[in-house]
Enzyme design. Structure first.
Site, PDB file in Angstrom:
ATOM      1  N   LYS A   1     -11.237  -1.575   9.137  1.00  0.00           N
ATOM      2  CA  LYS A   1     -10.484  -2.572   9.978  1.00  0.00           C
ATOM      3  C   LYS A   1     -10.929  -2.305  11.680  1.00  0.00           C
ATOM      4  CE  LYS A   1      -7.791  -3.051   6.378  1.00  0.00           C
ATOM      5  NZ  LYS A   1      -7.857  -4.192   5.621  1.00  0.00           N
TER       6      LYS A   1
ATOM      7  N   TRP B   1       0.809  -1.059   0.228  1.00  0.00           N
ATOM      8  CA  TRP B   1      -0.091   0.056   0.016  1.00  0.00           C
ATOM      9  C   TRP B   1       0.847   1.156   0.102  1.00  0.00           C
ATOM     10  CZ3 TRP B   1      -4.204  -1.700  -1.837  1.00  0.00           C
ATOM     11  CH2 TRP B   1      -4.768  -2.872  -1.420  1.00  0.00           C
TER      12      TRP B   1
ATOM     13  N   ASP C   1      -0.796   6.839   6.322  1.00  0.00           N
ATOM     14  CA  ASP C   1      -1.938   5.853   6.100  1.00  0.00           C
ATOM     15  C   ASP C   1      -2.116   5.195   7.257  1.00  0.00           C
ATOM     16  OD1 ASP C   1      -3.435   3.967   5.324  1.00  0.00           O
ATOM     17  OD2 ASP C   1      -2.586   3.434   3.565  1.00  0.00           O
TER      18      ASP C   1
END
Length: 355
Positions: free
Chosen positions: A191, A100, A167
């Site tokens: 999450k 990511w 992030d």
């Protein structure tokens, strides 16, 4: 009973599911579903205002920051961050610690010069790079705090001469952070905060509006802040479920209590991985994630049998990402120690049978 170790969308507390499902039928005894109420109604204004207030409370967000609820996931933020923060003809710095993080800097390259200060790609991202210098002439420094695929996590904010952008999609609300250390934090909700469909952005207002770039309104953080996250129709249901989850977290004792529980859960599982002769962890010891525990078997031929046994016993979502293989136990906030102990017991049982 199912034990959900899925990486995301992931487990949420059972009481949140109960309330959320009721609201689909009848939201707050209004005779309307949460799915059909107007986002401009007083009922939903109360929802989004309380959700914002809880984020600020739980994370101790200081004055001068906007809390936004956007769409498009963290992947959209890979583009929105440089669009809003990277001046034309300027540069930004990125840390490459996983898939990511790599996607983030590749998107940013479309908006200006990007300096990748360090990368752990050469070791299949099994550690967090540490020996690097953040360039003082860059507009911001971007990193990913938790790498879901590879099971690594950075627990301390880097010392930086420029604004930090992080992030935090997979470890937001799982541990204490100092928001004032950051210029911008973003996190997909799916999450620890809520269901897929809403993305949390916490941005320091005074770093915006300095790029010299004509930003389309829908991608301009300032427009969303001015409109209270209702520049366009927001993801109403995802925000509502996030509210329920934030209430649950607050009632548990907030970030301090959930961090204590997360430390215990991770330690319990890692101790078994290190003790059990059939298993071994894949991430460097000092960089092991509390959210995503990655491991393999010493004898790879046994992995299919162990995975089949976990699924037979109701432990789901343990198959590792295809780029790593093995196993990944995602142990987010709502996963209980009971589920961890069930997995540990099964690992011990399997070891006894295959000694």
């Amino acid at each position: 009973m199912k034990h959900n170790f899925g990486a995301g969308p992931c487990i949420l507390p059972s009481e949140v599911f109960q309330e959320a499902s009721q609201a689909i039928i009848d939201f707050n005894n209004s005779g309307l579903s949460i799915l059909e109420i107007s986002h401009r109604s007083k009922a939903f204004e109360a929802v989004i205002e309380e959700t914002e207030a809880l984020v600020k409370d739980l994370l101790s967000v200081p004055d001068g920051y906007s809390v936004l609820f956007l769409q498009g996931g963290a992947s959209q933020q890979f583009a929105m961050v440089p669009m809003n923060l990277l001046p034309q003809n300027g540069k930004a710095a990125y840390l490459d610690s996983g898939t990511w993080a790599s996607k983030a800097y590749k998107e940013a390259q479309k908006f200006g010069a990007i300096e990748v200060v360090a990368s752990s790609k050469d070791a299949n991202y099994t550690y967090i790079p540490k020996e690097y210098t953040i360039p003082a002439d860059a507009a911001y420094f971007h990193y990913t705090s938790n790498n879901t695929i590879y099971g690594t996590e950075l627990f301390e904010a880097p010392q930086s001469p420029i604004p930090l952008v992080c992030d935090m999609s997979s470890d937001i609300l799982s541990r204490k952070i100092n928001v004032a250390d950051y210029g911008l934090i973003y996190a997909g909700a799916q999450k620890n905060m809520g269901p897929a469909g809403v993305t949390l952005v916490i941005v320091k207002n005074d770093i915006l509006g300095k790029t010299g770039r004509d930003i389309p309104s829908i991608f301009d953080y300032r427009k969303h802040a001015e409109a209270g996250s209702m520049y366009n129709t927001p993801p109403v249901y995802a925000i509502y479920v996030s509210l329920l989850n934030l209430r649950w977290l607050k009632a548990k004792g907030g970030i301090e209590e959930i961090e204590r529980e997360n430390i215990i859960k991770a330690r319990t599982l890692y101790d078994e991985i290190d003790r059990n002769p059939l298993f071994k962890g894949t991430a460097k010891l000092e960089d092991r994630s509390r959210m995503n525990v990655t491991f393999v078997m010493e004898n790879a031929e046994l992995e299919k049998s162990f995975l089949a046994l976990t699924e037979e016993r109701g432990l789901v979502g343990l198959k590792g990402h295809r780029s790593v293989g093995g196993f990944r136990a995602s142990i987010y906030n709502a996963l209980t120690i009971t589920s961890i102990n069930t997995l540990v017991d099964l690992m011990q049982e399997f070891a006894e049978k295959n000694a």
